[in-house]
Motif scaffolding. Structure first.
Motif, PDB file in Angstrom:
ATOM      1  N   TRP A 231       0.311 -13.310  -2.748  1.00 22.63           N
ATOM      2  CA  TRP A 231      -0.240 -12.111  -3.837  1.00 22.63           C
ATOM      3  C   TRP A 231      -0.907 -13.355  -4.969  1.00 22.63           C
ATOM      4  O   TRP A 231      -1.532 -12.158  -5.931  1.00 22.63           O
ATOM      5  CB  TRP A 231       1.059 -12.013  -3.998  1.00 22.63           C
ATOM      6  CG  TRP A 231       1.124 -10.653  -3.301  1.00 22.63           C
ATOM      7  CD1 TRP A 231       0.733 -10.299  -2.214  1.00 22.63           C
ATOM      8  CD2 TRP A 231       2.581  -9.972  -3.375  1.00 22.63           C
ATOM      9  NE1 TRP A 231       1.862  -9.354  -1.663  1.00 22.63           N
ATOM     10  CE2 TRP A 231       2.909  -8.649  -2.624  1.00 22.63           C
ATOM     11  CE3 TRP A 231       3.952 -10.090  -3.351  1.00 22.63           C
ATOM     12  CZ2 TRP A 231       3.673  -8.203  -2.400  1.00 22.63           C
ATOM     13  CZ3 TRP A 231       5.451  -9.978  -3.924  1.00 22.63           C
ATOM     14  CH2 TRP A 231       5.042  -9.228  -2.537  1.00 22.63           C
TER      15      TRP A 231
ATOM     16  N   ASP B 101      -7.652  -0.394   3.563  1.00 21.70           N
ATOM     17  CA  ASP B 101      -7.395  -1.031   2.742  1.00 21.70           C
ATOM     18  C   ASP B 101      -6.416  -1.766   2.918  1.00 21.70           C
ATOM     19  O   ASP B 101      -6.600  -2.987   2.771  1.00 21.70           O
ATOM     20  CB  ASP B 101      -8.632  -1.215   1.665  1.00 21.70           C
ATOM     21  CG  ASP B 101      -9.686  -0.441   0.886  1.00 21.70           C
ATOM     22  OD1 ASP B 101     -11.291  -1.118   2.559  1.00 21.70           O
ATOM     23  OD2 ASP B 101     -10.388  -0.299   0.221  1.00 21.70           O
TER      24      ASP B 101
ATOM     25  N   GLU C 181      -4.736  -5.935   4.698  1.00 21.47           N
ATOM     26  CA  GLU C 181      -3.965  -7.212   3.461  1.00 21.47           C
ATOM     27  C   GLU C 181      -2.603  -6.761   3.545  1.00 21.47           C
ATOM     28  O   GLU C 181      -1.564  -7.814   4.603  1.00 21.47           O
ATOM     29  CB  GLU C 181      -4.243  -6.344   1.643  1.00 21.47           C
ATOM     30  CG  GLU C 181      -3.023  -7.546   0.986  1.00 21.47           C
ATOM     31  CD  GLU C 181      -3.364  -7.306  -0.449  1.00 21.47           C
ATOM     32  OE1 GLU C 181      -4.344  -7.047  -1.015  1.00 21.47           O
ATOM     33  OE2 GLU C 181      -2.207  -7.281  -1.578  1.00 21.47           O
TER      34      GLU C 181
ATOM     35  N   HIS D 178      -2.676  -8.643   6.756  1.00 25.81           N
ATOM     36  CA  HIS D 178      -2.286 -10.128   7.121  1.00 25.81           C
ATOM     37  C   HIS D 178      -1.033 -10.976   6.033  1.00 25.81           C
ATOM     38  O   HIS D 178      -0.569 -11.627   5.951  1.00 25.81           O
ATOM     39  CB  HIS D 178      -3.622 -10.403   5.686  1.00 25.81           C
ATOM     40  CG  HIS D 178      -4.726 -10.679   6.180  1.00 25.81           C
ATOM     41  ND1 HIS D 178      -5.638  -9.322   7.000  1.00 25.81           N
ATOM     42  CD2 HIS D 178      -5.610 -11.438   7.168  1.00 25.81           C
ATOM     43  CE1 HIS D 178      -6.849  -9.711   7.491  1.00 25.81           C
ATOM     44  NE2 HIS D 178      -7.163 -11.103   7.592  1.00 25.81           N
TER      45      HIS D 178
END
Length: 720
Positions: free
Chosen positions: A386, A519, A523, A526
């Motif tokens: 992050w 989108d 993320e 991952h």
């Protein structure tokens, strides 16, 4: 002439008809049935119909809720624009700019005065994986608060904590639904699949047609128990004791799978010593089940080559639910029925995304990928991903109910509530209502002004399932993609977009640069990589093409994992943990008293879902059951001078409600049942105390001591 005019207008109407087809998934239970909603627009009206779509899980089947789920999405009560409460209690439409500015100013002012943890975030197991991920990230990155939890706490937390402790991984089913018909014996504990997941019943019916023996543990003879070969009508709250009797009988009959126990488990010596201290007769009597039925169940379950144990809220929603589930896992392990075809354990998820909702950060102790917030390596991994310093990542918060206690204590001053209705769903419901009213600032994200949202200062209008694309994880651990092609009405928005705009308003927009649900998913993939719930190998394109993928799926060429634990468990040395479980959790278990001699258990009915905010807006569903009821045995009704259809006062130490009597011989005489889909004076959760399981923090919805009496309406003063 008259006929010609009629023909003309009919032809005109046909020409004016427009048909839109929305491919989607049902928003309700964990089966996540694929379907399409067909919208037909005429000159003066619109009409809707629903058709099931073939898929690997439900084969195009739909239940009555799925058929009618369009109704709330197109209901006139839908919120179309942000609304702010006025001093006189009315609502005024405001712009999104004004709404976001208000949230920013209120949250930042309160955090400046009272610290970052003065904000609480209360999430949902009905939102998508993408939104679950974003909500956890919003709490910990944008708000920097440790206080986040979700309504899924009341769904599977006992099974989740038990599975993680015993097996090392919590996934609803350890194997695919397709394994159920291959099982020679099925033991269902506290799960009424016929009412709660109706489209799952064909799996049980196919197993029975194949010769499977079905054992059901439930204080009621439900529609599910009706297909059982053996029904064990346990006393509510005494599931751990019943399983101890089963295990003691297993050990004494010499039916333990010693090779599996030796090779694949640890803790047998301690568990065996514990079982040898158990009086089978006394424990069976305490559980309310006769010894012969227990011995028969054990002999049949252990004697079959394949078998499965399925649990749900009946055993899990107890103040010793964590240990009760661990005891059933003992039964699975001692008979070696896991990691093979036709074998396994499954917690039958209640909410649509009860599984995925907790895997990616909504739960107080978890981070994306089912990482744990107290684990230094997990914290370091997510903080680096992050792009924040690890010390800035907040620590563990508290459970959903305990957050409302923090509100009452003024430790939490403001709350963001997303797609949940705690006034109806939480135990000690009157306390929850009082607690929400003490907030300095309360913002809700919802489709409607629910019983909880009515106490908010600001409501942000959310998109419905027809308008909100994203992935959901069903009860098997299969990740599916819910398409959404319908445009949100008014200025309402998908939850993922609302969360991103809130983050932008709070100054954290750089961490939320998403322009689509896909989108966000990219993320999430991952972020989850290398975690227990590894979604890295999944993409929208793969999920579409392969009609869902099971996690863990660690690589783009990985097929997914329909069956867990074939080689070993996700614990040290690959061994599962056997545990000695006490028959009675003295510190938490409620018992009948002279004042409250009956045991109340709660649950669902087929026509409604959760707190009923959505299903009660379907006229067809509401017509099937428009009010709540109390189910009681005819002998119990006679003892209390109650007749069929009477209004009944039901009272516990926590509160009182009024519901209508339904008499049935299919329930224990010491037990009453009330569903939980209604609010106000029919809100059964007013009766449930705020006691929690010490491990899972699950309330004890299934065994509350109560008393009943026929309701006598108050006499009105005579008119003069």
């Amino acid at each position: 002439m008259k006929h010609s005019l009629l023909h003309y207008y009919r032809e005109k109407q046909k020409q004016s008809e427009v048909e839109n087809v929305y491919e989607t998934q049902c928003p309700f239970c964990s089966m996540q049935c694929k379907k399409k909603v067909i919208e037909q627009s005429f000159v003066t009206r619109k009409q809707y119909k629903t058709e099931g779509v073939d898929n690997p899980v439900t084969k195009g089947r739909l239940c009555m809720k799925g058929m009618n789920a369009y109704a709330h999405a197109v209901h006139e009560d839908r919120l179309m624009h942000p609304v702010r409460k006025q001093p006189d209690g009315s609502w005024k439409e405001v712009s999104w700019e004004e709404a976001l500015e208000l949230v920013r100013d209120q949250f930042q002012t309160l955090q400046k005065q009272h610290g970052t943890d003065s904000i609480g975030v209360y999430g949902s197991a009905s939102i998508t994986n993408e939104e679950s991920y974003l909500l956890g990230k919003l709490a910990r990155v944008a708000l920097k608060t440790k206080y986040i939890d979700y309504n899924g706490r009341f769904c599977m937390s006992s099974a989740a904590t038990a599975s993680k402790a015993v097996l090392g991984i919590d996934r609803g089913l350890t194997n695919a639904l397709a394994d159920i018909p291959k099982a020679e014996v099925l033991l269902l504990s506290g799960t009424n699949i016929a009412s709660c997941q109706p489209v799952m019943m064909p799996y049980l019916e196919e197993a029975k047609a194949n010769g499977a023996f079905i054992i059901v543990i439930d204080p009621r003879k439900t529609e599910t128990a009706a297909i059982a070969d053996l029904h064990l009508a346990v006393t509510p709250g005494r599931d751990a004791a019943l399983t101890n009797a089963l295990l003691a009988s297993l050990e004494r009959q010499g039916l333990v799978n010693e090779a599996f126990v030796k090779e694949r488990t640890e803790g047998w010596d301690e568990l065996q010593a514990h079982l040898q201290t158990i009086s089978l007769k006394e424990t069976a009597d305490y559980a309310g089940v006769n010894v012969q039925d227990i011995e028969d169940a054990v002999r049949i379950f252990a004697g079959a080559d394949t078998g499965m144990v399925l649990t749900a809220r009946g055993v899990e929603q107890q103040t010793d639910g964590h240990m009760a589930v661990r005891n059933l896992l003992n039964l699975v392990l001692l008979t070696g029925k896991i990691g093979r075809e036709g074998c396994g354990y499954g917690a039958v998820t209640g909410q649509g995304n009860g599984q995925g909702g907790r895997e990616h950060g909504q739960k107080a102790d978890q981070l994306p990928g089912y990482r744990m917030i107290d684990n230094p390596e997990d914290r370091k991994h997510i903080a680096e991903f992050w792009g924040i310093p690890e010390p800035e990542l907040p620590g563990r918060g508290v459970s959903a109910y305990e957050m409302l206690e923090k509100v009452k204590d003024r430790e939490i001053r403001a709350m963001l509530l997303v797609c949940s209705n705690p006034v109806v769903s939480n135990p000690n419901a009157s306390f929850i209502k009082d607690s929400l009213q003490t907030l300095d600032f309360f913002v809700a994200v919802d489709l409607f002004i629910s019983e909880s949202a009515q106490y908010a200062d600001l409501i942000l209008p959310a998109a419905s399932y027809l308008e909100d694309e994203g992935t959901m994880t069903n009860l098997e651990g299969r990740v599916t993609l819910r398409e959404a092609s319908k445009k949100p009405p008014g200025s309402s928005k998908p939850d993922w977009k609302i969360i991103c705009e809130l983050a932008e308003a709070l100054g954290a927009g750089a961490h939320f640069p998403f322009r689509s649900a896909e989108d966000v998913f990219n993320e999430l993939r991952h972020a989850s990589r290398g975690g227990a719930a590894d979604y890295y190998g999944m993409t929208y394109e793969r999920i579409r093409r392969e009609e869902g993928l099971f996690w863990p799926c660690p690589a783009l060429d990985h097929p997914g994992t329909p069956r867990l634990f074939a080689e070993g468990f996700a614990r040290p040395e690959g061994r599962a943990l056997l545990t000695a479980v006490e028959s009675e959790a003295a510190q938490t278990t409620s018992k009948p008293t002279e004042t409250y001699p009956l045991l109340l258990t709660t649950g669902r009915v087929m026509a409604h879902y959760l707190t009923g905010v959505q299903t009660r807006r379907s006229t067809k569903l509401a017509a099937r059951l428009y009010e709540s009821f109390i189910e009681l045995h005819p002998a119990t009704a006679e003892a209390y001078a109650i007749a069929e259809g009477d209004l009944v006062d039901v009272t516990s130490e926590a509160g009182a409600i009024i519901v209508r009597a339904q008499l049935t011989p299919d329930i224990r005489r010491d037990t009453v049942f009330v569903p939980f889909h209604w609010a106000e004076h029919q809100n059964v959760n007013k009766l449930i105390p705020g006691k929690l399981d010490p491990v899972s923090r699950m309330p004890g919805y299934k065994s509350t001591p109560v008393t009943i009496k026929r309701h006598e309406p108050a006499l009105q003063p005579a008119q003069t």
